[in-house]
Design a protein around this motif. Structure first.
Motif, PDB file in Angstrom:
ATOM      1  N   GLY A  18       0.805  -1.221   0.000  1.00  0.00           N
ATOM      2  CA  GLY A  18       0.000   0.000   0.000  1.00  0.00           C
ATOM      3  C   GLY A  18       0.831   1.261   0.000  1.00  0.00           C
ATOM      4  O   GLY A  18       0.507   2.231  -0.663  1.00  0.00           O
ATOM      5  N   VAL A  19       1.920   1.236   0.743  1.00  0.00           N
ATOM      6  CA  VAL A  19       2.743   2.430   0.860  1.00  0.00           C
ATOM      7  C   VAL A  19       3.634   2.625  -0.354  1.00  0.00           C
ATOM      8  O   VAL A  19       3.995   3.747  -0.706  1.00  0.00           O
ATOM      9  CB  VAL A  19       3.584   2.338   2.160  1.00  0.00           C
ATOM     10  N   MET A  20       3.976   1.535  -1.028  1.00  0.00           N
ATOM     11  CA  MET A  20       4.791   1.581  -2.245  1.00  0.00           C
ATOM     12  C   MET A  20       6.145   2.243  -2.016  1.00  0.00           C
ATOM     13  O   MET A  20       6.610   3.064  -2.796  1.00  0.00           O
ATOM     14  CB  MET A  20       4.047   2.265  -3.382  1.00  0.00           C
ATOM     15  N   ASN A 153      -1.887  11.954 -16.676  1.00  0.00           N
ATOM     16  CA  ASN A 153      -1.293  12.299 -17.966  1.00  0.00           C
ATOM     17  C   ASN A 153      -0.192  13.350 -17.866  1.00  0.00           C
ATOM     18  O   ASN A 153       0.332  13.802 -18.878  1.00  0.00           O
ATOM     19  CB  ASN A 153      -2.377  12.802 -18.933  1.00  0.00           C
ATOM     20  N   THR A 154       0.155  13.763 -16.652  1.00  0.00           N
ATOM     21  CA  THR A 154       1.248  14.717 -16.486  1.00  0.00           C
ATOM     22  C   THR A 154       2.590  13.992 -16.595  1.00  0.00           C
ATOM     23  O   THR A 154       2.645  12.792 -16.858  1.00  0.00           O
ATOM     24  CB  THR A 154       1.137  15.440 -15.139  1.00  0.00           C
ATOM     25  N   PHE A 155       3.671  14.734 -16.371  1.00  0.00           N
ATOM     26  CA  PHE A 155       5.011  14.187 -16.572  1.00  0.00           C
ATOM     27  C   PHE A 155       5.784  14.083 -15.258  1.00  0.00           C
ATOM     28  O   PHE A 155       5.540  14.827 -14.314  1.00  0.00           O
ATOM     29  CB  PHE A 155       5.823  15.088 -17.515  1.00  0.00           C
ATOM     30  N   ILE A 156       6.747  13.158 -15.249  1.00  0.00           N
ATOM     31  CA  ILE A 156       7.754  13.085 -14.192  1.00  0.00           C
ATOM     32  C   ILE A 156       9.114  13.170 -14.855  1.00  0.00           C
ATOM     33  O   ILE A 156       9.386  12.472 -15.842  1.00  0.00           O
ATOM     34  CB  ILE A 156       7.625  11.787 -13.379  1.00  0.00           C
ATOM     35  N   ALA A 173       4.120   4.918 -13.260  1.00  0.00           N
ATOM     36  CA  ALA A 173       3.417   4.340 -12.115  1.00  0.00           C
ATOM     37  C   ALA A 173       2.935   2.931 -12.428  1.00  0.00           C
ATOM     38  O   ALA A 173       3.048   2.018 -11.598  1.00  0.00           O
ATOM     39  CB  ALA A 173       2.247   5.235 -11.715  1.00  0.00           C
ATOM     40  N   ALA A 174       2.391   2.725 -13.621  1.00  0.00           N
ATOM     41  CA  ALA A 174       1.914   1.392 -14.007  1.00  0.00           C
ATOM     42  C   ALA A 174       3.055   0.393 -14.039  1.00  0.00           C
ATOM     43  O   ALA A 174       2.930  -0.740 -13.561  1.00  0.00           O
ATOM     44  CB  ALA A 174       1.233   1.455 -15.375  1.00  0.00           C
ATOM     45  N   ASP A 258      15.395   4.328 -11.269  1.00  0.00           N
ATOM     46  CA  ASP A 258      16.128   5.574 -11.468  1.00  0.00           C
ATOM     47  C   ASP A 258      15.206   6.786 -11.437  1.00  0.00           C
ATOM     48  O   ASP A 258      15.579   7.862 -10.971  1.00  0.00           O
ATOM     49  CB  ASP A 258      16.869   5.552 -12.813  1.00  0.00           C
ATOM     50  N   SER A 259      13.991   6.611 -11.907  1.00  0.00           N
ATOM     51  CA  SER A 259      13.050   7.744 -11.968  1.00  0.00           C
ATOM     52  C   SER A 259      12.525   8.153 -10.601  1.00  0.00           C
ATOM     53  O   SER A 259      12.030   9.261 -10.422  1.00  0.00           O
ATOM     54  CB  SER A 259      11.855   7.394 -12.861  1.00  0.00           C
ATOM     55  N   GLN A 260      12.583   7.224  -9.619  1.00  0.00           N
ATOM     56  CA  GLN A 260      12.059   7.458  -8.267  1.00  0.00           C
ATOM     57  C   GLN A 260      10.579   7.843  -8.297  1.00  0.00           C
ATOM     58  O   GLN A 260      10.114   8.687  -7.522  1.00  0.00           O
ATOM     59  CB  GLN A 260      12.881   8.526  -7.552  1.00  0.00           C
ATOM     60  N   VAL A 261       9.823   7.215  -9.176  1.00  0.00           N
ATOM     61  CA  VAL A 261       8.409   7.543  -9.333  1.00  0.00           C
ATOM     62  C   VAL A 261       7.614   7.312  -8.061  1.00  0.00           C
ATOM     63  O   VAL A 261       6.573   7.938  -7.841  1.00  0.00           O
ATOM     64  CB  VAL A 261       7.799   6.741 -10.508  1.00  0.00           C
ATOM     65  N   TRP A 262       8.086   6.415  -7.202  1.00  0.00           N
ATOM     66  CA  TRP A 262       7.325   6.129  -5.991  1.00  0.00           C
ATOM     67  C   TRP A 262       7.140   7.353  -5.106  1.00  0.00           C
ATOM     68  O   TRP A 262       6.209   7.430  -4.316  1.00  0.00           O
ATOM     69  CB  TRP A 262       8.010   5.016  -5.202  1.00  0.00           C
TER      70      TRP A 262
END
Length: 530
Positions: A18-20, A153-156, A173-174, A258-262
């Protein structure tokens, strides 16, 4: 102490899912600063039995001060508000075209936004559970509209990932969820969790991972229509002969890490930043204007408080009229002081030594916002982005897309930077024009073809240079709260402090209002017992 060699319990495993990977750390950090606390609004204060003629002077015409004045006036007190600026609202503030703003150091900006456009230098969104603020917005006739917080639909952008090229949030994220689900599925197949989770729970967890992570029948996260439904297609479903969709290729796990999307995924899981949020129609400053209408007869503008003294008979406040330069005094039975702590620390006073120590102990955070007016709404027309934020590890931190005038042909204002901490300190040292240029250069990474071509003008506010606050909001720590918080919020003979700094909902308007209600309730009790 946790044993790193022990196997995860079911609770630990589900928490990790849940926390990811990041929101627990974020939540703890936010809570220590007072950002993530629950609000406690149960309705307007019930003040009754005020002694006729009892007077209260309120220092500061921000939301906390005006709410205090409004409710005390309703209860029968004689109230007067002293406000340093020539407007009410405090940090509840919007800059519109035609406004002029001068920061410490003398730099003056003449805002040139088109009619209807604005920058909110301070607060800019209202969570659904900030019930105090929403109650008074309704009571005072403030029109609200949705604020788009979470936009797939935004960017990281991360300079260390994908060669510095921004990627869509939904794809990152997906893919993060898909790879994590696959890894957990493999752990189940290898029976690594058998000692901690019942067999029937393992089966259900495995099925949940398949659906959550859009895994195939072999429990792999792979290219396919299922994963593309989550992350986006190369060619989306259509009609007719060429209507079949084309699946997209997931990013590799190491690129995702590398993106650290979490960090952004965790950001949206925090209670204060979830998706149901609101903003006033026409700019955040509409709230301050609505509050001011309720207390207009009590407001004295251009009053720079220089001295606050109390004795057994009452309170005496000395202020300088910023228009005429004359010195004047106001006497009252009691005082509600909402002046930001950094400013209050410079006001001569005879408050108790413990309270003076508490006032001096709490620094304020640095933050910088930059508004960029663009001729064309290219984020909508070219990138199909309607509201929400794109994130970057550059100094600007993010850009946020306007939540009004969708699909219009008129210019719009992007929040081109919301810098904080060390980034804010560096930007604060630049001129307003230089800050706008930094925002333009760093924001161009998201919209390289359109940014420069459509730029019209910009404005910036560095909160450490705002003359009437000297910072963004109070920065408490666990240590300073333990030592000073209760002293700061206690009634000090005839004076009580209020504002976001006197709450556990720091940096939010909700905290200022809750603090105000609590302060005047205790001050009213003190007055009745006198």
């Amino acid at each position: 102490m946790h044993d790193p060699s022990s196997k995860p319990t079911r609770r630990q495993l589900l928490t990790a899912i849940g926390v990811m990977g990041g929101s627990s750390i974020l939540y703890q950090a936010m809570t220590s600063l007072g950002h993530a606390a629950e609000t406690q609004f149960t309705g307007p204060p019930k003040l009754s039995g005020a002694r006729p003629g009892t007077s209260v002077v309120v220092l500061g015409g921000g939301l906390a001060g005006m709410l205090a004045a409004h409710e005390l006036d309703k209860a029968g007190y004689k109230v007067r508000i002293l406000e340093y600026q020539n407007r009410a609202g405090g940090r509840n503030w919007s800059l519109y075209g035609g406004d002029t703003y001068t920061e410490l150091g003398g730099a003056t900006q003449h805002v040139a936004f088109q009619p209807g456009n604005y920058l909110n230098p301070g607060p800019w969104r209202i969570p659904f559970h900030h019930r105090t603020l929403l109650h008074y917005c309704r009571a005072f006739g403030v029109a609200l509209e949705p604020f788009i917080q979470y936009n797939h639909n935004t960017f990281i952008h991360n300079t260390n990932a994908f060669g510095g090229k921004p990627q869509r949030f939904n794809a990152l994220a997906a893919d993060y969820e898909g790879h994590v689900a696959e890894l957990l599925g493999k752990a189940i197949d290898k029976k690594a969790l058998d000692d901690e989770i019942k067999a029937e729970d393992l089966d259900r967890l495995k099925e949940a991972l398949r659906e959550w992570g859009t895994l195939d029948r072999s429990m792999r996260y792979a290219k396919g229509l299922s994963s593309s439904e989550h992350r986006g297609f190369v060619r989306p479903p259509g009609g007719g002969v060429n209507g079949a969709p084309e699946a997209s290729d997931p990013f590799a796990l190491d690129d995702i890490l590398d993106s650290q999307v979490w960090k952004q995924m965790a950001f949206f899981m925090n209670q204060e930043f979830q998706t149901t949020m609101f903003q006033p129609v026409g700019g955040m400053g509409m709230i301050g204007k609505a509050f001011a209408r309720q207390v207009a007869p009590m407001l004295t503008y251009g009053a720079k408080v220089t001295r606050l003294m109390q004795d057994r008979t009452g309170v005496t406040v000395t202020y300088t009229d910023t228009g005429t330069g004359t010195t004047q005094e106001v006497k009252a039975d009691y005082c509600v002081c909402t002046i930001p702590l950094g400013i209050l620390n410079q006001v001569s006073n005879n408050l108790s030594p413990p309270l003076r120590e508490a006032i001096s102990a709490v620094p304020y955070t640095s933050a910088v916002k930059v508004g960029l007016e663009m001729r064309r709404r290219f984020w909508e027309e070219d990138d199909y982005i309607y509201g929400g934020h794109s994130f970057t590890n550059q100094e600007i931190s993010l850009i946020s897309y306007p939540n009004y005038d969708y699909f219009s042909n008129r210019p719009g204002v992007l929040l081109g930077a919301f810098a904080y901490a060390n980034s804010a300190l560096r930007l604060t040292g630049l001129s307003p024009t230089e800050r706008v240029e930094v925002a333009m250069k760093q924001g161009s990474i998201f919209h390289p073809e359109a940014y420069r071509k459509n730029f019209m003008n910009g404005a910036s506010v560095a909160w450490s240079r705002v003359p009437w606050t000297l910072g963004c909001c109070a920065k408490w720590t666990d240590e300073t709260r333990k030592k000073h918080y209760q002293t700061l919020v206690a009634v000090d003979d005839r004076v009580v402090l209020a504002g976001e700094h006197a709450s556990y909902v720091g940096c939010w308007m909700e905290g200022a209002l809750l603090s105000s209600i609590d302060a005047i309730t205790r001050l009213h009790k003190r007055a009745q017992e006198a």
